[in-house]
Design a protein around this motif. Sequence first.
Motif, PDB file in Angstrom:
ATOM      1  N   LYS A  43       8.079  -6.207   3.313  1.00 44.08           N
ATOM      2  CA  LYS A  43       6.545  -6.096   3.355  1.00 44.08           C
ATOM      3  C   LYS A  43       6.023  -4.746   3.333  1.00 44.08           C
ATOM      4  O   LYS A  43       5.300  -4.239   2.322  1.00 44.08           O
ATOM      5  N   GLN A  44       6.676  -3.960   4.087  1.00 48.30           N
ATOM      6  CA  GLN A  44       6.906  -2.760   4.532  1.00 48.30           C
ATOM      7  C   GLN A  44       6.429  -1.926   2.873  1.00 48.30           C
ATOM      8  O   GLN A  44       6.128  -1.358   2.510  1.00 48.30           O
ATOM      9  N   ARG A  45       7.435  -2.260   2.709  1.00 53.10           N
ATOM     10  CA  ARG A  45       7.744  -1.280   0.597  1.00 53.10           C
ATOM     11  C   ARG A  45       6.373  -1.476  -0.248  1.00 53.10           C
ATOM     12  O   ARG A  45       6.685  -1.099  -0.328  1.00 53.10           O
ATOM     13  N   ILE A  46       6.499  -3.022  -0.220  1.00 52.90           N
ATOM     14  CA  ILE A  46       5.962  -3.250  -1.019  1.00 52.90           C
ATOM     15  C   ILE A  46       4.753  -2.826  -0.917  1.00 52.90           C
ATOM     16  O   ILE A  46       3.069  -2.590  -2.095  1.00 52.90           O
ATOM     17  N   LEU A  47       3.219  -2.520   0.082  1.00 54.71           N
ATOM     18  CA  LEU A  47       2.609  -2.338   0.150  1.00 54.71           C
ATOM     19  C   LEU A  47       2.866  -0.765   0.345  1.00 54.71           C
ATOM     20  O   LEU A  47       1.129  -0.567   0.836  1.00 54.71           O
ATOM     21  N   LYS A  48       3.875  -0.153   0.748  1.00 56.82           N
ATOM     22  CA  LYS A  48       3.225   1.414   0.965  1.00 56.82           C
ATOM     23  C   LYS A  48       3.345   2.136  -0.368  1.00 56.82           C
ATOM     24  O   LYS A  48       3.526   3.411  -0.385  1.00 56.82           O
ATOM     25  N   GLY A  49       4.623   1.456  -1.516  1.00 60.39           N
ATOM     26  CA  GLY A  49       5.208   2.084  -2.781  1.00 60.39           C
ATOM     27  C   GLY A  49       4.792   1.908  -3.706  1.00 60.39           C
ATOM     28  O   GLY A  49       3.894   1.292  -3.881  1.00 60.39           O
TER      29      GLY A  49
END
Length: 164
Positions: free
Chosen positions: A77-83
């Motif tokens: 989720k963090q990867r998707i939100l910041k990538g």
Amino acid sequence: MIVQIAGNVKYPITLDPTVWIFDDRKLTYDEVFNEAEAKAAAEEEDEIKRKSLRFNREIYQQKINPPVNKSINRYEKQRILKGTFLMPLKPFIHTSEPDSKAETVSLVTDEGEHKIQADLLAGALLLFAEEGKPLKEHGPVHLYFEDGSNQDEPIKGIKKIVFQ
């Protein structure tokens, strides 16, 4: 926020880049253009998986029902939100089945048309999300060549891809 593939193709298609965030074919910007950073990120992800497996083994040894492993989901989720993500264009070109006689492609943007060789497009990548958000300014997609030759100046604001 859509991109059309049209012109000298058997099947004209419409692409919606806003849903690509859930597609497994997406690549991060670092995976494509910064191989050293991508390796470091992959090693970090492997370390997280190893720690998770170690934790699960310890819990099983204590004969306690382990909780659902939410750390990997949280990481994704963090990867998707910041990538910052790119999508290879090749599968979509293959689906549209361009005529073998199509030698050039016109990329229609707000600022005009850019003509490129059809062969270059097969290895191209479309940037569709920066820092986890769809491209609103100069969007919906930016085109990068696989070799990184236009990494500093991608073709921005592509609305339509027309095979000629």
